[in-house]
Scaffold this active site. Structure first.
Site, PDB file in Angstrom:
ATOM      1  N   ILE A 159       0.837  -1.202   0.000  1.00 20.08           N
ATOM      2  CA  ILE A 159       0.000   0.000   0.000  1.00 20.08           C
ATOM      3  C   ILE A 159       0.868   1.248   0.000  1.00 20.08           C
ATOM      4  O   ILE A 159       0.631   2.183  -0.770  1.00 20.08           O
ATOM      5  CB  ILE A 159      -0.956  -0.016   1.205  1.00 20.08           C
ATOM      6  CG1 ILE A 159      -1.974  -1.143   1.049  1.00 20.08           C
ATOM      7  CG2 ILE A 159      -1.669   1.333   1.352  1.00 20.08           C
ATOM      8  CD1 ILE A 159      -2.867  -1.347   2.264  1.00 20.08           C
ATOM      9  N   PRO A 208       1.825  -1.983   9.820  1.00 18.88           N
ATOM     10  CA  PRO A 208       1.119  -2.867  10.754  1.00 18.88           C
ATOM     11  C   PRO A 208       1.331  -2.394  12.184  1.00 18.88           C
ATOM     12  O   PRO A 208       2.235  -1.601  12.468  1.00 18.88           O
ATOM     13  CB  PRO A 208       1.793  -4.226  10.515  1.00 18.88           C
ATOM     14  CG  PRO A 208       3.184  -3.862  10.088  1.00 18.88           C
ATOM     15  CD  PRO A 208       3.053  -2.600   9.284  1.00 18.88           C
ATOM     16  N   ARG A 236      -2.936   1.175  11.217  1.00 24.99           N
ATOM     17  CA  ARG A 236      -3.643   0.565  12.336  1.00 24.99           C
ATOM     18  C   ARG A 236      -3.786   1.588  13.459  1.00 24.99           C
ATOM     19  O   ARG A 236      -2.891   2.396  13.701  1.00 24.99           O
ATOM     20  CB  ARG A 236      -2.889  -0.661  12.867  1.00 24.99           C
ATOM     21  CG  ARG A 236      -2.989  -1.884  11.962  1.00 24.99           C
ATOM     22  CD  ARG A 236      -4.394  -2.481  11.970  1.00 24.99           C
ATOM     23  NE  ARG A 236      -4.515  -3.677  11.148  1.00 24.99           N
ATOM     24  CZ  ARG A 236      -4.913  -3.690   9.888  1.00 24.99           C
ATOM     25  NH1 ARG A 236      -5.216  -2.549   9.287  1.00 24.99           N
ATOM     26  NH2 ARG A 236      -5.024  -4.827   9.223  1.00 24.99           N
ATOM     27  N   GLU A 264     -12.222   0.796  18.428  1.00 23.57           N
ATOM     28  CA  GLU A 264     -13.280   1.065  17.440  1.00 23.57           C
ATOM     29  C   GLU A 264     -14.559   0.345  17.821  1.00 23.57           C
ATOM     30  O   GLU A 264     -14.488  -0.812  18.273  1.00 23.57           O
ATOM     31  CB  GLU A 264     -12.804   0.619  16.050  1.00 23.57           C
ATOM     32  CG  GLU A 264     -11.608   1.410  15.565  1.00 23.57           C
ATOM     33  CD  GLU A 264     -10.962   0.836  14.313  1.00 23.57           C
ATOM     34  OE1 GLU A 264     -10.210   1.573  13.650  1.00 23.57           O
ATOM     35  OE2 GLU A 264     -11.200  -0.349  14.006  1.00 23.57           O
ATOM     36  N   HIS A 286     -13.203   3.372   9.680  1.00 25.07           N
ATOM     37  CA  HIS A 286     -12.460   2.186   9.220  1.00 25.07           C
ATOM     38  C   HIS A 286     -13.041   1.641   7.913  1.00 25.07           C
ATOM     39  O   HIS A 286     -13.393   0.452   7.811  1.00 25.07           O
ATOM     40  CB  HIS A 286     -12.467   1.099  10.293  1.00 25.07           C
ATOM     41  CG  HIS A 286     -11.303   0.158  10.183  1.00 25.07           C
ATOM     42  ND1 HIS A 286     -10.608  -0.310  11.270  1.00 25.07           N
ATOM     43  CD2 HIS A 286     -10.704  -0.416   9.097  1.00 25.07           C
ATOM     44  CE1 HIS A 286      -9.643  -1.130  10.874  1.00 25.07           C
ATOM     45  NE2 HIS A 286      -9.684  -1.214   9.557  1.00 25.07           N
TER      46      HIS A 286
END
Length: 313
Positions: A159, A208, A236, A264, A286
């Protein structure tokens, strides 16, 4: 022989996704959501369990004598006790790479929303202020072009690399920080974290969460950000200390776009929920991973994982 397949949280996959493709493998029982107290009773007789975020502990798995395969409807595997599954000879499969384009697109959506003060200009039009002004334009909130700006990337996986490619196409100058210290073979400027934070106009996180990245951005280095810098977290929750970020957003003019939070959904006690300068903060629930195309790829990956497992013999 047909399998007993249980899906624990279809609500996270979207109601528009056709899950009937899973019926080729056996009888499918689907639940929209599943609490910790409900998990065992729902999977006790299952052969295959599909879960996005429902936690599966060794104790729970041990009480499921038929369970042979867990398909994680995501890339991250932290919701499953992998060591426990291995001890119990239960295979665990995740799906990688399905959301790259979706996350990259959302990265730029968040950037441009903040960079061009879209919330302010939307209000100007909707409130009638533009109509009353008598002017053909409104330049009361000046914004910059992305071209020529320095974009710092934290986490240079697939990404991060794609964000770098697109940012370069816009004319931005890309630098990066490898959170592992090993992923450094890229045609961009590799920098220490403090240097990247202090020299970038835009910083995006695509890393991560682990021991090296937890609270990586915090009260000690947030003050290094340039005035009017834009900080984006699409990696994250937990990589940015959210209390420290809220303080910095109120202290001076910087901007933040967060698609992930440490807890979350957003906790009402989260300091970010009470920032004074709300125009400096954009939080999305998210969703960066969740384009229709990405979720279809995810389902296809789950199907492929089941096929591969069942055909392994």
């Amino acid at each position: 022989m047909p399998k007993q397949i249980v899906i624990l949280d279809t609500e996270t996959l979207g109601r528009d996704l056709d899950l009937s493709v899973l019926e080729q493998f056996g009888e499918v029982t689907a639940y929209t959501t599943t609490t910790a107290d409900e998990t065992l009773s729902r999977i006790q007789n299952a052969d295959i369990v599909i879960s996005n975020k429902v936690v599966l502990t060794e104790e729970t798995m041990r009480q499921c004598p038929s369970l042979e395969l867990i398909c994680i409807a995501a890339t991250g595997t932290n919701n499953v006790d992998l060591d426990g599954a291995k001890k119990l000879n239960i295979a665990v499969k995740n799906v990688a790479g399905y959301s790259t384009q979706s996350v990259v697109q959302h990265t730029f959506a968040m950037l441009f929303y903040l960079l061009e003060h879209m919330d302010y200009y939307h209000h100007v039009v909707q409130s009638g202020l533009w109509s009353m002004s008598g002017l053909f334009t409104d330049v009361s909130r000046p914004f910059h072009e992305l071209s020529g700006k320095k974009w710092g990337i934290i986490g240079m996986g697939s990404i991060g690399q794609e964000v770098a490619r697109v940012a370069t196409a816009f004319g931005a100058h890309v630098g990066y920080y490898s959170t592992s210290g090993q992923n450094t073979e890229h045609p961009y400027l590799n920098q220490p974290l403090d240097v990247l934070l202090s020299t970038s106009d835009i910083i995006s996180i695509h890393a991560p969460l682990n021991d090296k990245t937890y609270a990586l951005v915090n009260e000690t280095n947030l003050p290094l950000l340039r005035d009017k810098a834009i900080l984006l977290n699409l990696g994250r929750g937990g990589i940015i200390n959210e209390t420290d970020l809220a303080y910095e957003l109120d202290r001076r003019e910087i901007y933040a776009g967060l698609d992930v939070l440490e807890k979350e959904p957003l906790d009402p006690d989260n300091r970010l929920d009470g920032v004074v300068h709300k125009e400096r903060l954009l939080i999305t629930p998210h969703i960066a991973w969740s384009s229709i195309e990405a979720r279809r790829k995810l389902l296809a990956g789950i199907v492929s994982n089941i096929e591969t497992y069942l055909n392994k013999g």
